[in-house]
Write a protein that holds these residues in place. Structure first.
Motif, PDB file in Angstrom:
ATOM      1  N   UNK A 245       0.836  -1.193   0.000  1.00  0.00           N
ATOM      2  CA  UNK A 245       0.000   0.000   0.000  1.00  0.00           C
ATOM      3  C   UNK A 245       0.872   1.244   0.000  1.00  0.00           C
ATOM      4  N   UNK A 246       0.301   2.317  -0.474  1.00  0.00           N
ATOM      5  CA  UNK A 246       1.000   3.598  -0.350  1.00  0.00           C
ATOM      6  C   UNK A 246       1.026   3.958   1.134  1.00  0.00           C
ATOM      7  N   UNK A 247       1.960   4.794   1.506  1.00  0.00           N
ATOM      8  CA  UNK A 247       2.070   5.166   2.916  1.00  0.00           C
ATOM      9  C   UNK A 247       0.805   5.863   3.411  1.00  0.00           C
ATOM     10  N   UNK A 248       0.162   6.625   2.536  1.00  0.00           N
ATOM     11  CA  UNK A 248      -1.076   7.310   2.919  1.00  0.00           C
ATOM     12  C   UNK A 248      -2.205   6.320   3.196  1.00  0.00           C
ATOM     13  N   UNK A 249      -2.360   5.338   2.311  1.00  0.00           N
ATOM     14  CA  UNK A 249      -3.403   4.325   2.507  1.00  0.00           C
ATOM     15  C   UNK A 249      -3.103   3.467   3.729  1.00  0.00           C
ATOM     16  N   UNK A 250      -1.835   3.112   3.933  1.00  0.00           N
ATOM     17  CA  UNK A 250      -1.450   2.311   5.100  1.00  0.00           C
ATOM     18  C   UNK A 250      -1.802   3.055   6.390  1.00  0.00           C
ATOM     19  N   UNK A 251      -1.497   4.339   6.428  1.00  0.00           N
ATOM     20  CA  UNK A 251      -1.781   5.133   7.622  1.00  0.00           C
ATOM     21  C   UNK A 251      -3.284   5.191   7.871  1.00  0.00           C
ATOM     22  N   UNK A 252      -4.063   5.357   6.806  1.00  0.00           N
ATOM     23  CA  UNK A 252      -5.523   5.403   6.941  1.00  0.00           C
ATOM     24  C   UNK A 252      -6.050   4.088   7.488  1.00  0.00           C
ATOM     25  N   UNK A 253      -5.591   2.972   6.957  1.00  0.00           N
ATOM     26  CA  UNK A 253      -6.066   1.662   7.410  1.00  0.00           C
ATOM     27  C   UNK A 253      -5.623   1.404   8.843  1.00  0.00           C
TER      28      UNK A 253
END
Length: 58
Positions: free
Chosen positions: A20-28
Motif C-alpha cells: 500500500x502507499x504510505x497514505x493508505x497504510x496510515x488510513x487503514x
C-alpha cells in the motif's frame, strides 16, 4: 464481538499485509485502531454490566 467488528478487523489486517502507499497504510492503521478501541470499550461495558458471582448466586 460483533460479526461486523470482527470482519472489519480481519479485513483491515489483511489489507495491511498487502503493498500500500504510505497514505493508505496510515488510513487503514487508523481505522483498525479505532475499530479495536471501540471493541475494547464494548467489552469493558459488557464486563461492567455482568453480574458478579455474588449477584448471580442470590
Amino acid at each position: 464481538m460483533s460479526y461486523v467488528a470482527s470482519e472489519n478487523i480481519r479485513r483491515f489486517r489483511a489489507l495491511l499485509d498487502t503493498q500500500l502507499s504510505s497514505e493508505k497504510r496510515k488510513t487503514i492503521e487508523t481505522l483498525l485502531a479505532a475499530e479495536l478501541a471501540e471493541l475494547e470499550k464494548d467489552l469493558d461495558e459488557e464486563v461492567a454490566a455482568a453480574p458478579t458471582g455474588r449477584e448471580a448466586s442470590s
